[in-house]
Design an enzyme around this catalytic site. Structure first.
Site: not given
Length: 374
Positions: A109, A143, A221
């Protein structure tokens, strides 16, 4: 004699009152230090502090800052709570060096919008050097994404790899990342839970996720979650923060160690599946159904060849409900996807099917189901 005593008492009272009034002025004059004070030796750091400092100094050079420039796109759970944004449509996150060839691991993402829009990706190393990077492959179902560094004067060393199979609740964790654009920030905590389930942007649930209370904020992230030995045990991917105080989640390293080499080798991950679209779990619960409702069967899929039936589009009648796989009871889609993932590709799986109130056994052979098939 009494008069003398009274006079002495009065003098003492006056002196005391004078001192009380003058005290705020006398103390600075008598005790103020207007030169640098001597440094007090503190002695050695505590053993736990020494371990943390050594771990950070060893691991932090391998952690990088990822910048993905591309058109803004729709957001999902991870976009909202797992990454940072800068002006001009640049999304930022964290990554870490995987191997000496200059491959960097981050979250899908973080770079997906830029990759899909034909944008650019760059990486800032711990040295401060900014290096262009290309997207080697992405696995939205996990992810995870892999980047390839461009020409760099020196590739930082890869992180040591640990294991997530033997993690214990209460074990110390360390997250290194770039929250809110602040490079190489270390946060500490413990493993709060293991074997959590987390939805991904590919419409799947990722099982075995690590929950930690080490602070993970937008910009973390794709960064590493480490154990006290500095080994990678997870990749930070999301936070859930309904009230501002959030809990963090990380993809377990055992999954990372399986997916990343496949992305490097082929640019994508072959996902075992049977080719069904499952009904909403909330709807199944309202209907009193305990299992995976087959909403639709993809044409030509293993499920279609095995004769599985979806919901009748004309009448809304429920067709098949999958209640077991490989002899293990299933309650929801995540149970089924976990069983299929454990079976692997081209593997025969015995499914227990409820059809018209009767239990049937159906053998289905798993196949590679493309991530973008719906």
């Amino acid at each position: 004699m009494p008069d003398r005593t009274v006079r002495l008492v009065l003098v003492a009272v006056v002196v005391l009152l004078t001192l009380a009034v003058a005290q705020p002025y006398l103390v600075p004059l008598l005790y103020a230090v207007d030169t640098p004070r001597a440094v007090t030796a503190r002695g050695d750091l505590a053993p736990a502090e020494q371990t943390t400092v050594a771990m950070f100094e060893r691991a932090s050079p391998s952690v990088v800052h990822v910048f993905a420039q591309g058109a803004a796109q729709g957001r999902d759970l991870f976009d909202q709570e797992g990454e940072g944004e800068e002006g001009g449509g640049t999304q930022t996150g964290t990554g870490f060096v995987w191997d000496a060839a200059g491959h960097v691991v981050t979250n899908t993402h973080v770079v997906q919008a830029a990759a899909q829009a034909g944008g650019s990706v760059s990486v800032r190393l711990s040295s401060g050097a900014v290096v262009p990077a290309t997207v080697v492959g992405m696995a939205p179902a996990y992810d995870l994404a892999v980047l390839q560094l461009g020409r760099a004067a020196r590739v930082p060393p890869p992180l040591a790899i640990g294991s997530s199979a033997d993690l214990k609740v209460g074990q110390a964790t360390f997250a290194i990342g770039n929250p809110f654009g602040l490079d190489h920030t270390l946060t500490t905590g413990v493993i709060s839970a293991v074997r959590r389930r987390l939805p991904t942007s590919a419409g799947r649930e990722l099982p075995g996720v690590i929950q930690t209370d080490a602070a993970i904020n937008p910009g973390n992230s794709g960064g590493p979650l480490l154990d006290s030995a500095g080994r990678l045990i997870g990749v930070n991917t999301a936070i859930v923060s309904p009230s501002g105080a959030g809990i963090g989640f990380a993809i377990p390293v055992d999954v990372v160690n399986r997916v990343v080499p496949e992305l490097i080798r082929a640019g994508r991950v072959r996902n075992p599946g049977i080719g069904i679209i499952a009904g909403q779990e909330a709807t199944a619960a309202r209907l009193g159904i305990d299992g995976v409702v087959v909403l639709r069967v993809l044409p030509g899929s293993p499920a279609a060849r095995a004769g599985l039936r979806g919901v009748d589009a004309a009448t809304g009648t429920v067709g098949d409900v999958i209640v077991s796989a490989g002899g293990q009871r299933l309650h929801r889609l995540a149970d089924l996807t976990t069983a299929i993932a454990e079976a692997g590709l081209d593997a025969a799986v015995e499914l227990g099917i409820l059809r018209d109130g009767r239990l049937r056994q159906v053998r289905v052979t798993t196949a590679d189901v493309a991530e973008n098939r719906r």
